[in-house]
Design an enzyme around this catalytic site. Structure first.
Site, PDB file in Angstrom:
ATOM      1  N   GLY A 128       0.817  -1.198   0.000  1.00 18.00           N
ATOM      2  CA  GLY A 128       0.000   0.000   0.000  1.00 18.00           C
ATOM      3  C   GLY A 128       0.853   1.251   0.000  1.00 18.00           C
ATOM      4  O   GLY A 128       2.003   1.231   0.449  1.00 18.00           O
TER       5      GLY A 128
ATOM      6  N   GLN B 272       2.844  10.012   1.135  1.00 16.68           N
ATOM      7  CA  GLN B 272       4.144   9.323   1.167  1.00 16.68           C
ATOM      8  C   GLN B 272       5.015   9.672  -0.031  1.00 16.68           C
ATOM      9  O   GLN B 272       6.216   9.410  -0.024  1.00 16.68           O
ATOM     10  CB  GLN B 272       3.949   7.800   1.227  1.00 16.68           C
ATOM     11  CG  GLN B 272       3.417   7.316   2.569  1.00 16.68           C
ATOM     12  CD  GLN B 272       3.319   5.816   2.572  1.00 16.68           C
ATOM     13  OE1 GLN B 272       2.355   5.236   2.092  1.00 16.68           O
ATOM     14  NE2 GLN B 272       4.340   5.156   3.115  1.00 16.68           N
TER      15      GLN B 272
ATOM     16  N   CYS C  70       5.781  -0.200   6.940  1.00 18.99           N
ATOM     17  CA  CYS C  70       5.433   0.982   6.143  1.00 18.99           C
ATOM     18  C   CYS C  70       6.614   1.331   5.261  1.00 18.99           C
ATOM     19  O   CYS C  70       7.757   1.292   5.714  1.00 18.99           O
ATOM     20  CB  CYS C  70       5.113   2.141   7.086  1.00 18.99           C
ATOM     21  SG  CYS C  70       4.691   3.673   6.248  1.00 18.99           S
ATOM     22  N   LEU C  71       6.343   1.662   3.996  1.00 19.32           N
ATOM     23  CA  LEU C  71       7.439   2.007   3.079  1.00 19.32           C
ATOM     24  C   LEU C  71       8.182   3.264   3.534  1.00 19.32           C
ATOM     25  O   LEU C  71       9.319   3.483   3.133  1.00 19.32           O
ATOM     26  CB  LEU C  71       6.896   2.195   1.658  1.00 19.32           C
ATOM     27  CG  LEU C  71       6.375   0.921   0.979  1.00 19.32           C
ATOM     28  CD1 LEU C  71       5.787   1.237  -0.382  1.00 19.32           C
ATOM     29  CD2 LEU C  71       7.482  -0.125   0.853  1.00 19.32           C
TER      30      LEU C  71
ATOM     31  N   HIS D  48      -4.263   1.263   7.664  1.00 20.51           N
ATOM     32  CA  HIS D  48      -2.930   1.869   7.655  1.00 20.51           C
ATOM     33  C   HIS D  48      -2.851   3.022   6.647  1.00 20.51           C
ATOM     34  O   HIS D  48      -2.372   4.105   6.964  1.00 20.51           O
ATOM     35  CB  HIS D  48      -1.898   0.780   7.321  1.00 20.51           C
ATOM     36  CG  HIS D  48      -0.485   1.271   7.224  1.00 20.51           C
ATOM     37  ND1 HIS D  48       0.481   0.944   8.145  1.00 20.51           N
ATOM     38  CD2 HIS D  48       0.134   2.065   6.314  1.00 20.51           C
ATOM     39  CE1 HIS D  48       1.622   1.528   7.805  1.00 20.51           C
ATOM     40  NE2 HIS D  48       1.433   2.215   6.696  1.00 20.51           N
ATOM     41  N   GLU D  49      -3.338   2.762   5.413  1.00 19.43           N
ATOM     42  CA  GLU D  49      -3.214   3.787   4.365  1.00 19.43           C
ATOM     43  C   GLU D  49      -4.142   4.974   4.633  1.00 19.43           C
ATOM     44  O   GLU D  49      -3.778   6.117   4.380  1.00 19.43           O
ATOM     45  CB  GLU D  49      -3.494   3.176   2.987  1.00 19.43           C
ATOM     46  CG  GLU D  49      -2.546   2.044   2.574  1.00 19.43           C
ATOM     47  CD  GLU D  49      -1.079   2.363   2.764  1.00 19.43           C
ATOM     48  OE1 GLU D  49      -0.678   3.538   2.645  1.00 19.43           O
ATOM     49  OE2 GLU D  49      -0.306   1.422   3.056  1.00 19.43           O
TER      50      GLU D  49
ATOM     51  N   HIS E 129      -2.623   7.404   6.944  1.00 16.54           N
ATOM     52  CA  HIS E 129      -1.658   8.317   6.315  1.00 16.54           C
ATOM     53  C   HIS E 129      -2.334   9.610   5.866  1.00 16.54           C
ATOM     54  O   HIS E 129      -1.732  10.681   5.899  1.00 16.54           O
ATOM     55  CB  HIS E 129      -1.014   7.651   5.087  1.00 16.54           C
ATOM     56  CG  HIS E 129       0.180   6.804   5.404  1.00 16.54           C
ATOM     57  ND1 HIS E 129       1.310   7.288   6.026  1.00 16.54           N
ATOM     58  CD2 HIS E 129       0.440   5.497   5.156  1.00 16.54           C
ATOM     59  CE1 HIS E 129       2.205   6.317   6.155  1.00 16.54           C
ATOM     60  NE2 HIS E 129       1.695   5.202   5.633  1.00 16.54           N
TER      61      HIS E 129
END
Ligand code: NI
Length: 160
Positions: free
Chosen positions: A46, A51, A88-89, A130-131, A134
């Protein structure tokens, strides 16, 4: 393929609230394609627009069942509970235990600004939560129970 730079933990853009998309533009369509490319290139499940430095309410997800694009997403239903590792990226190489609902229903618009609805369980429910966090400027690291730990991605891939 146009890859965008993934912003890392500590970058102020990750802690700001994203704005709703009012109309789809060629520029935003390009952003969505780039987000998918960037997410796949980084082997993520994701990615949220902040991000890559864009404060718009856009999310891309793929937990292995094909790409999902969410514009202006909202969680309309959730139930149950799952406890598991999350990463997380924007926090590369790390993971930590987070409790999330096990079932989540999301309403959003797609890349054509048509209404869509998705139901997710397990990893997909976790990815939705999670996304969407953000988009509110929230990082999963604030939800981690216990300590963040290092992850060996190769091992994780073998487990799946
Ligand atoms: Ni993330």
């Amino acid at each position: 393929m146009a890859l965008r730079t993934i912003r890392l933990e500590g970058d102020p853009v990750l802690y700001k609230t994203s704005r709703p998309v009012k109309e789809m533009t060629p520029r935003l369509r390009e952003l969505i394609v780039d987000m998918l490319d960037t997410m796949y290139e980084a082997s993520g499940v994701g990615l949220a627009a902040p991000q890559v430095g864009i404060l718009k309410r856009i999310v891309t997800i793929d937990v292995g069942d094909g790409p999902i694009v969410l514009v202006n997403p909202e969680i309309v239903e959730s139930s149950g509970e799952q406890v598991g590792d999350e990463g997380c990226l924007s926090v590369p190489g790390m993971a930590g235990q987070v409790t999330r609902p096990n079932y989540v229903k999301v309403k959003a618009l797609d890349i054509h600004m048509d209404e869509v609805e998705y139901e997710g369980e397990g990893l997909l429910a976790r990815a939705f939560c999670h996304e969407l966090d953000h988009l509110e400027g929230k990082m999963y690291t604030d939800l981690v129970e216990g300590e963040l730990h290092q992850v060996n991605y190769d091992e994780e891939e073998e487990e799946e």
